[in-house]
Design a protein around this motif. Structure first.
Motif, PDB file in Angstrom:
ATOM      1  N   VAL A 145       0.833  -1.203   0.000  1.00  0.00           N
ATOM      2  CA  VAL A 145       0.000   0.000   0.000  1.00  0.00           C
ATOM      3  C   VAL A 145       0.868   1.254   0.000  1.00  0.00           C
ATOM      4  O   VAL A 145       0.556   2.241  -0.679  1.00  0.00           O
ATOM      5  CB  VAL A 145      -0.949  -0.010   1.223  1.00  0.00           C
ATOM      6  CG1 VAL A 145      -1.690   1.320   1.341  1.00  0.00           C
ATOM      7  CG2 VAL A 145      -1.950  -1.141   1.093  1.00  0.00           C
ATOM      8  N   GLN A 146       1.970   1.231   0.739  1.00  0.00           N
ATOM      9  CA  GLN A 146       2.895   2.377   0.742  1.00  0.00           C
ATOM     10  C   GLN A 146       3.441   2.643  -0.655  1.00  0.00           C
ATOM     11  O   GLN A 146       3.523   3.802  -1.092  1.00  0.00           O
ATOM     12  CB  GLN A 146       4.040   2.119   1.724  1.00  0.00           C
ATOM     13  CG  GLN A 146       3.634   2.167   3.179  1.00  0.00           C
ATOM     14  CD  GLN A 146       4.762   1.752   4.112  1.00  0.00           C
ATOM     15  OE1 GLN A 146       5.818   1.276   3.676  1.00  0.00           O
ATOM     16  NE2 GLN A 146       4.546   1.914   5.412  1.00  0.00           N
ATOM     17  N   ILE A 147       3.795   1.564  -1.359  1.00  0.00           N
ATOM     18  CA  ILE A 147       4.295   1.707  -2.727  1.00  0.00           C
ATOM     19  C   ILE A 147       3.204   2.274  -3.637  1.00  0.00           C
ATOM     20  O   ILE A 147       3.447   3.157  -4.462  1.00  0.00           O
ATOM     21  CB  ILE A 147       4.818   0.351  -3.257  1.00  0.00           C
ATOM     22  CG1 ILE A 147       6.049  -0.084  -2.473  1.00  0.00           C
ATOM     23  CG2 ILE A 147       5.140   0.446  -4.749  1.00  0.00           C
ATOM     24  CD1 ILE A 147       6.536  -1.482  -2.812  1.00  0.00           C
ATOM     25  N   CYS A 148       1.986   1.767  -3.474  1.00  0.00           N
ATOM     26  CA  CYS A 148       0.865   2.244  -4.296  1.00  0.00           C
ATOM     27  C   CYS A 148       0.587   3.722  -4.055  1.00  0.00           C
ATOM     28  O   CYS A 148       0.323   4.479  -4.996  1.00  0.00           O
ATOM     29  CB  CYS A 148      -0.387   1.419  -3.993  1.00  0.00           C
ATOM     30  SG  CYS A 148      -0.345  -0.261  -4.641  1.00  0.00           S
ATOM     31  N   VAL A 149       0.645   4.146  -2.796  1.00  0.00           N
ATOM     32  CA  VAL A 149       0.416   5.556  -2.459  1.00  0.00           C
ATOM     33  C   VAL A 149       1.504   6.439  -3.067  1.00  0.00           C
ATOM     34  O   VAL A 149       1.223   7.506  -3.627  1.00  0.00           O
ATOM     35  CB  VAL A 149       0.347   5.747  -0.932  1.00  0.00           C
ATOM     36  CG1 VAL A 149       0.378   7.231  -0.564  1.00  0.00           C
ATOM     37  CG2 VAL A 149      -0.911   5.097  -0.372  1.00  0.00           C
ATOM     38  N   LEU A 150       2.750   5.983  -2.976  1.00  0.00           N
ATOM     39  CA  LEU A 150       3.861   6.738  -3.564  1.00  0.00           C
ATOM     40  C   LEU A 150       3.700   6.857  -5.076  1.00  0.00           C
ATOM     41  O   LEU A 150       3.854   7.953  -5.649  1.00  0.00           O
ATOM     42  CB  LEU A 150       5.189   6.055  -3.217  1.00  0.00           C
ATOM     43  CG  LEU A 150       6.455   6.705  -3.798  1.00  0.00           C
ATOM     44  CD1 LEU A 150       6.621   8.130  -3.277  1.00  0.00           C
ATOM     45  CD2 LEU A 150       7.683   5.865  -3.472  1.00  0.00           C
ATOM     46  N   LEU A 151       3.381   5.751  -5.723  1.00  0.00           N
ATOM     47  CA  LEU A 151       3.165   5.766  -7.173  1.00  0.00           C
ATOM     48  C   LEU A 151       1.973   6.640  -7.550  1.00  0.00           C
ATOM     49  O   LEU A 151       1.979   7.301  -8.598  1.00  0.00           O
ATOM     50  CB  LEU A 151       2.947   4.340  -7.686  1.00  0.00           C
ATOM     51  CG  LEU A 151       4.160   3.404  -7.619  1.00  0.00           C
ATOM     52  CD1 LEU A 151       3.769   2.001  -8.080  1.00  0.00           C
ATOM     53  CD2 LEU A 151       5.303   3.940  -8.477  1.00  0.00           C
ATOM     54  N   CYS A 152       0.973   6.662  -6.690  1.00  0.00           N
ATOM     55  CA  CYS A 152      -0.214   7.499  -6.921  1.00  0.00           C
ATOM     56  C   CYS A 152       0.178   8.973  -7.027  1.00  0.00           C
ATOM     57  O   CYS A 152      -0.221   9.664  -7.976  1.00  0.00           O
ATOM     58  CB  CYS A 152      -1.217   7.292  -5.784  1.00  0.00           C
ATOM     59  SG  CYS A 152      -2.429   8.620  -5.579  1.00  0.00           S
ATOM     60  N   TRP A 153       0.977   9.446  -6.092  1.00  0.00           N
ATOM     61  CA  TRP A 153       1.354  10.869  -6.085  1.00  0.00           C
ATOM     62  C   TRP A 153       2.322  11.197  -7.220  1.00  0.00           C
ATOM     63  O   TRP A 153       2.246  12.276  -7.825  1.00  0.00           O
ATOM     64  CB  TRP A 153       1.936  11.246  -4.733  1.00  0.00           C
ATOM     65  CG  TRP A 153       0.889  11.372  -3.673  1.00  0.00           C
ATOM     66  CD1 TRP A 153       0.451  10.411  -2.811  1.00  0.00           C
ATOM     67  CD2 TRP A 153       0.093  12.532  -3.397  1.00  0.00           C
ATOM     68  NE1 TRP A 153      -0.548  10.888  -2.009  1.00  0.00           N
ATOM     69  CE2 TRP A 153      -0.787  12.183  -2.339  1.00  0.00           C
ATOM     70  CE3 TRP A 153       0.054  13.816  -3.923  1.00  0.00           C
ATOM     71  CZ2 TRP A 153      -1.705  13.098  -1.802  1.00  0.00           C
ATOM     72  CZ3 TRP A 153      -0.861  14.727  -3.394  1.00  0.00           C
ATOM     73  CH2 TRP A 153      -1.725  14.363  -2.354  1.00  0.00           C
ATOM     74  N   ILE A 154       3.236  10.270  -7.526  1.00  0.00           N
ATOM     75  CA  ILE A 154       4.157  10.492  -8.647  1.00  0.00           C
ATOM     76  C   ILE A 154       3.377  10.571  -9.956  1.00  0.00           C
ATOM     77  O   ILE A 154       3.611  11.444 -10.796  1.00  0.00           O
ATOM     78  CB  ILE A 154       5.207   9.363  -8.706  1.00  0.00           C
ATOM     79  CG1 ILE A 154       6.140   9.433  -7.497  1.00  0.00           C
ATOM     80  CG2 ILE A 154       6.025   9.460 -10.002  1.00  0.00           C
ATOM     81  CD1 ILE A 154       7.120   8.283  -7.417  1.00  0.00           C
TER      82      ILE A 154
END
Length: 327
Positions: A145-154
């Motif tokens: 989920v942390q990776i998904c959130v980071l990719l979301c903002w990028i």
């Protein structure tokens, strides 16, 4: 006569090249300022409470709450930066220049895009929790989920750059006169990537969640032959999952009601321009959604109410307060 005509222009020295002032009645202008200022304040405070709650209390460290935290950050930015700048758009003229006009829309595009993508992620999380609960803990992990959130903002930053690229290359190219703030976006691309695909995904997932939730509720009512202890544990788990799905369903429903009019405006191919009452109202709905989410949490999440009480009373400043039981 000439003095009166110049007073109606944004830039009297430019005369024919200047826009005319779009004056609002004093009462209407004051109402807009008070309304936007109040909502901006409430949005910042309420979402800050959500951010502090999830970040501080260890019991709230979960994949679902991490997605709620990411959504709260985008809502916080809406209240802190976007809403105050929206007040500038209610002025008779845009006086900050063409580049600032384009940059003004940059952060809202990022925040709005992040809200949409976070809603998709929340829907996926809810779908797995209800439709495949046995594999939820292995598929939806904190790290993923942390990776998904980071990719979301990028993704949202790059997406906003692409959408506004034409305006960034030559700011003000779509203005018909000086004192106007008009941008043009790739309507078809924005409509597909920001509306049709994510909204379709959200609706399909929640329809599936609703069907499964209804079948689970019926199964719980009819399942009377199991061992009492086992039945009690099963029912508790399922009730917890269904309540979480119901809460997130309300959040998604409110999101759709607030955002759909904005994308319907995009579907019509209209430019974003100051001075339009209809445009202001539609944009206001998008901003107001950022204030509504924490209110929904306050009514439907007991942990949020407990956390707010601990924050307001400054109990979070006590040693080991992060380990407080808020669930």
């Amino acid at each position: 006569m000439e003095t009166l005509q110049e007073a109606e222009l944004c830039f009297p020295q430019l005369f024919n090249a200047s826009c005319k002032k779009h004056m609002h009645p004093h009462t209407e202008a004051m109402l807009i300022y008070i309304l936007l200022s109040s909502i901006s304040l409430f949005t910042v405070v309420l979402n800050l409470l959500v951010i502090v709650s999830i970040s501080h209390f260890r019991q709230l460290y979960s994949p679902t709450n991490l997605l709620i935290l990411s959504l709260a950050v985008s809502d916080f930015l809406m209240g802190l930066v976007v809403m105050p700048f929206q007040i500038l758009l209610t002025e008779p003229c845009w006086l900050l220049g063409d580049l600032v006009c384009v940059l003004y829309y940059f952060l809202p595009f990022i925040a709005i895009c992040a809200s949409v993508v976070n809603m998709v992620l929340i829907s996926v999380d809810c779908y797995v929790a209800i439709c495949d609960p046995l594999h939820y803990s292995t598929r939806i992990t904190q790290k993923r989920v942390q990776i998904c959130v980071l990719l979301c903002w990028i993704y949202c930053v790059f997406y906003s750059l692409i959408i506004l690229s034409d305006n960034l290359k030559q700011p003000g190219r779509y203005n018909s006169c000086y004192g106007e703030c008009v941008i043009n976006i790739f309507g078809a691309l924005d409509l597909v990537l920001s509306f049709i695909l994510p909204i379709s995904t959200i609706v399909i997932l929640y329809v599936r969640v609703f069907v499964v939730a209804v079948s689970q509720a019926r199964a719980m009512r009819s399942h009377i032959t199991a061992v009492k202890l086992q039945r009690s544990v099963t029912v508790t788990v399922k009730k917890s999952e269904l309540k979480a799905a119901r809460t997130l369903g309300v959040v998604v429903a409110v999101f759709l009601m607030c955002y759909c009019p904005s994308y319907c405006l995009s579907l019509s191919g209209s430019d974003l321009m100051i001075g339009s009452s209809a445009n202001f109202f539609i944009y206001f709905l998008v901003l107001f959604n950022s204030c509504l989410n924490p209110v929904i949490y306050a009514f439907l999440y007991p942990w949020f109410r407990k956390s707010v009480k601990l924050i307001v009373t400054l109990d979070i400043l006590q040693p080991h307060s992060c380990q407080t039981n808020v669930l």
